[in-house]
Scaffold this active site. Structure first.
Site, mmCIF file in Angstrom:
data_model
loop_
_atom_site.group_PDB
_atom_site.id
_atom_site.type_symbol
_atom_site.label_atom_id
_atom_site.label_comp_id
_atom_site.label_asym_id
_atom_site.label_seq_id
_atom_site.Cartn_x
_atom_site.Cartn_y
_atom_site.Cartn_z
ATOM 1 N N LEU A 169 -36.036 14.257 -49.483
ATOM 2 C CA LEU A 169 -34.813 13.602 -50.454
ATOM 3 C C LEU A 169 -33.617 14.580 -49.572
ATOM 4 C CD1 LEU A 169 -36.256 12.936 -53.808
ATOM 5 C CD2 LEU A 169 -35.504 11.083 -51.884
ATOM 6 N N ASP A 177 -40.987 20.937 -51.182
ATOM 7 C CA ASP A 177 -42.264 21.418 -51.640
ATOM 8 C C ASP A 177 -42.505 22.836 -52.441
ATOM 9 O OD1 ASP A 177 -43.469 19.348 -51.277
ATOM 10 O OD2 ASP A 177 -44.420 20.191 -49.791
ATOM 11 N N ASN A 195 -42.121 16.312 -58.868
ATOM 12 C CA ASN A 195 -42.821 15.836 -57.695
ATOM 13 C C ASN A 195 -44.699 16.570 -57.746
ATOM 14 O OD1 ASN A 195 -43.857 14.914 -54.991
ATOM 15 N ND2 ASN A 195 -43.619 16.710 -53.863
ATOM 16 N N HIS A 234 -47.588 17.565 -55.602
ATOM 17 C CA HIS A 234 -48.648 17.420 -54.528
ATOM 18 C C HIS A 234 -49.947 17.977 -54.327
ATOM 19 C CE1 HIS A 234 -47.538 18.946 -50.164
ATOM 20 N NE2 HIS A 234 -48.460 20.057 -50.083
ATOM 21 N N GLY A 287 -49.906 3.732 -55.014
ATOM 22 C CA GLY A 287 -49.803 4.595 -56.501
ATOM 23 C C GLY A 287 -50.352 5.297 -57.471
ATOM 24 N N MET A 290 -42.816 9.200 -50.350
ATOM 25 C CA MET A 290 -43.457 10.076 -48.667
ATOM 26 C C MET A 290 -41.812 10.285 -47.911
ATOM 27 S SD MET A 290 -46.062 10.638 -49.656
ATOM 28 C CE MET A 290 -46.969 11.833 -48.602
ATOM 29 N N ARG A 291 -40.980 10.206 -48.747
ATOM 30 C CA ARG A 291 -39.894 10.914 -48.026
ATOM 31 C C ARG A 291 -38.890 11.803 -48.781
ATOM 32 N NH1 ARG A 291 -38.666 6.912 -44.267
ATOM 33 N NH2 ARG A 291 -39.783 5.912 -44.921
HETATM 34 C C1 GAR Z 1 -51.401 11.931 -53.939
HETATM 35 O O1 GAR Z 1 -51.921 12.556 -53.398
HETATM 36 C C2 GAR Z 1 -50.299 13.088 -54.040
HETATM 37 O O2 GAR Z 1 -50.679 13.874 -54.427
HETATM 38 C C3 GAR Z 1 -49.818 13.156 -52.342
HETATM 39 O O3 GAR Z 1 -49.449 11.369 -52.233
HETATM 40 C C4 GAR Z 1 -51.033 10.911 -52.636
HETATM 41 C C5 GAR Z 1 -50.154 9.423 -53.244
HETATM 42 O O4 GAR Z 1 -51.445 9.307 -53.962
HETATM 43 N N1 GAR Z 1 -47.923 13.132 -52.239
HETATM 44 C C6 GAR Z 1 -47.423 13.915 -51.213
HETATM 45 O O5 GAR Z 1 -48.299 14.530 -50.351
HETATM 46 C C7 GAR Z 1 -45.719 14.687 -51.831
HETATM 47 N N2 GAR Z 1 -45.791 15.679 -50.548
HETATM 48 P P1 GAR Z 1 -50.791 7.750 -55.101
HETATM 49 O O6 GAR Z 1 -49.982 7.103 -54.227
HETATM 50 O O7 GAR Z 1 -52.585 7.545 -55.311
HETATM 51 O O8 GAR Z 1 -50.009 8.352 -56.155
#
Ligand code: GAR
Length: 203
Positions: free
Chosen positions: A95, A147, A109, A111, A14, A92-93
């Protein structure tokens, strides 16, 4: 004028949620955080929400017999807060179509790659294995293809010769913490125009 509202969906640490919360609290984002919704009862994001006095809903996919019913519950949970914007911050799921349709044009979102390069899991590892010299992050609207939605903001970082997955991820994360609050601010300032798959930012 009534303040806009957003709901954040996060599955883990988060830190992006925290960056958005911080920039809301200091007035940079002209909106209010209505709730955190998580699929993971152990998410660290929950503590961040509690610290900020933000309501938390856990919609644990394990409690539902299938994806359709899980997503129905998720739509119900989100809709309860009547958000103008739904923010996926490390959610991380994948949708399904129904939820994407429901919040079309108002779900963002982040990425950790320069899309369309390296979608999916382990984007930073993919960049290292490919040998790119720059990497970065992308904030985009969510569409049915993973994505692949219209790009709102991208920020780049160099890839260094001695980078490993962690060092690159950390450098990208610093940029994520800028790009995501900025995208949310632009949304609530009404400065994003979406035309086909192109986003134009009004000055
Ligand atoms: C982040 O790096 C985000 O870009 C990635 O997960 C991490 C979450 O970090 N998201 C993905 O890979 C989505 N495909 P956080 O929980 O510290 O924000």
């Amino acid at each position: 004028m009534k303040k806009g509202r957003y709901v954040v969906l996060a599955s883990g640490r988060g830190s992006n949620f925290q960056a958005i919360l911080d920039r809301t609290r200091d007035g940079y984002i002209p909106a209010e955080c209505a709730a955190l919704i998580t699929d993971n009862p152990g998410a660290k994001a929950i503590f961040r929400a509690q610290d900020a006095g933000v309501p938390v809903d856990v919609v644990d996919y394990r409690a539902y017999p299938d994806k359709t019913r899980y997503e129905k519950a998720l739509i119900t949970a989100i809709s309860r807060y009547s958000p103008d914007l739904v923010i996926l911050a490390g959610y991380m799921r994948l949708l399904g179509d129904r939820i994407v349709d429901e919040f079309s044009g108002r779900m963002m979102n982040i990425h950790p790659s320069l899309l369309p390069a390296f979608p999916g899991l382990h984007a930073q590892r993919q960049a290292l294995e490919y040998g790119t010299k720059v990497a970065g992050c992308t904030v985009h609207f969510v569409t049915k293809d993973m994505d692949a939605g219209p790009v709102i903001i991208q920020r780049t970082v160099p890839v260094l010769d001695d980078d490993d997955e962690d060092s690159l991820a950390e450098r990208i994360l610093t940029e994520e913490h800028q790009a995501f609050p900025e995208s949310v601010r632009l949304f609530f300032e009404g400065r994003i125009r979406l035309s086909g798959r192109k986003v134009r930012i009004l000055s």
